[in-house]
Scaffold this active site. Structure first.
Site, PDB file in Angstrom:
ATOM      1  N   CYS A 103       0.844  -1.207   0.000  1.00  9.36           N
ATOM      2  CA  CYS A 103       0.000   0.000   0.000  1.00  9.36           C
ATOM      3  C   CYS A 103       0.875   1.251   0.000  1.00  9.36           C
ATOM      4  CB  CYS A 103      -0.914  -0.032   1.222  1.00  9.36           C
ATOM      5  SG  CYS A 103      -1.798   1.506   1.534  1.00  9.36           S
ATOM      6  N   CYS A 111       0.001   3.992   2.517  1.00  8.93           N
ATOM      7  CA  CYS A 111       0.376   3.562   3.875  1.00  8.93           C
ATOM      8  C   CYS A 111       1.806   3.976   4.189  1.00  8.93           C
ATOM      9  CB  CYS A 111       0.244   2.047   4.018  1.00  8.93           C
ATOM     10  SG  CYS A 111      -1.433   1.391   3.823  1.00  8.93           S
TER      11      CYS A 111
END
Length: 240
Positions: free
Chosen positions: A32, A35
Site C-alpha cells: 500500500c 500507507c
C-alpha cells in the site's frame, strides 16, 4: 516508535494499553503506497505527544483477526482507542496537520489529567473532588464507595454506586456494603462463610433478603473460589 501488533498480541498491545493511554492503530500493508506515506507522519505526531499516546501498526495481510476487529474495508485506516473503545478514526492518507488534529482530539484534556491524578491519590477528599469534576467517573465511584464501606457508611456507598450501570467492580463493592467486611474474601472467608451460606440456602426461596445476602457472599468469594460454583448450583436447585 511504533509497536508491531499481531493477532496474538492484539489484546495486550492494543486493548489493554488503551486503558492507560490513547492507542493509535495504523492498519497497513507492504503493497500500500499511501500507507508508506502516512506511516512516518503518524510516528512523528505520536512521538510529539510525549507518551500521552502510543502508535501500533497492524499488517492486515498477516493479521486477519486483528484487522477484522475494525471491519476495515480499505487502507490505510487509522483508529484511536481509549478504554478499549474506538473513539475516532479516518480512512486514507492525510497530511501532517490533519493527523495532528486527529491525534490531539483523542488525548486526555487537562481536566482528564487532573481527575486521573485525584483518583490515583485515592483519599476521600481527592475522590470527592474527582466526582465533582466528573460525576460518573467509575474509578472514583468504586474507590470512594470502598472507602465508605470501610468507614461503616454502607448506605452512602450503595447510593454512590447507583450512579452508573452495574459492572463487576460495582457489584463487588455493593456486595461488600450490604454484607460487611467480615465476610469479604480479604478477611476470614473460610468456615464462617460456608456456614453462613448453608444457613441462608434454607431461606432463599421465600426470603428476598436472605437471597440477596446469599448472592452477595458468592460475589465476594469470587469466581475462582470452588464454593461459588457449588453454591450457585445449589441456589438454582432451590429456586427452580
Amino acid at each position: 516508535m511504533a509497536t508491531e501488533v499481531t493477532d496474538a498480541t492484539f489484546e495486550s498491545d492494543v486493548l489493554a494499553q488503551s486503558e492507560k493511554v490513547a492507542v493509535i492503530v495504523d492498519l497497513w500493508a507492504p503493497w500500500c503506497g499511501p500507507c508508506r506515506t502516512l506511516g512516518p507522519i503518524l510516528e512523528k505526531v505520536v512521538d510529539d505527544t510525549n507518551g500521552q499516546a502510543m502508535l501500533v501498526k497492524i499488517n492486515v495481510d498477516e493479521n486477519p483477526q486483528a484487522s477484522a476487529a475494525f471491519r476495515v474495508q480499505s487502507i490505510p485506516a487509522v483508529y484511536a482507542l481509549r478504554d478499549r473503545q474506538v473513539v475516532n478514526g479516518f480512512i486514507g492518507a492525510q497530511g501532517e496537520d490533519a493527523v495532528r488534529q486527529f491525534v490531539t482530539s483523542v488525548l486526555p484534556t487537562e481536566t482528564d489529567q487532573k481527575i486521573a491524578a485525584l483518583v490515583a491519590a485515592g483519599d476521600e477528599a481527592s475522590l470527592r473532588t474527582a466526582l465533582e469534576l466528573e460525576p460518573g467517573n467509575e474509578a472514583a465511584i468504586v474507590a470512594l464507595a470502598e472507602l465508605l464501606v470501610g468507614a461503616g457508611e454502607g448506605d452512602e456507598a450503595l447510593a454512590l454506586l447507583e450512579r452508573n450501570p452495574e459492572t463487576a467492580e460495582t457489584r463487588r463493592v455493593a456486595a461488600l456494603a450490604r454484607v460487611g467486611r467480615e465476610f469479604s474474601s480479604d478477611g476470614d472467608a473460610g468456615s464462617d462463610v460456608t456456614a453462613k451460606l448453608d444457613g441462608l440456602l434454607e431461606r432463599v426461596r421465600d426470603d428476598e433478603q436472605a437471597r440477596q445476602e446469599f448472592v452477595d457472599l458468592l460475589e465476594l468469594l469470587g469466581p475462582t473460589d470452588p464454593r461459588t460454583v457449588q453454591y450457585r448450583r445449589a441456589l438454582t436447585s432451590k429456586l427452580f
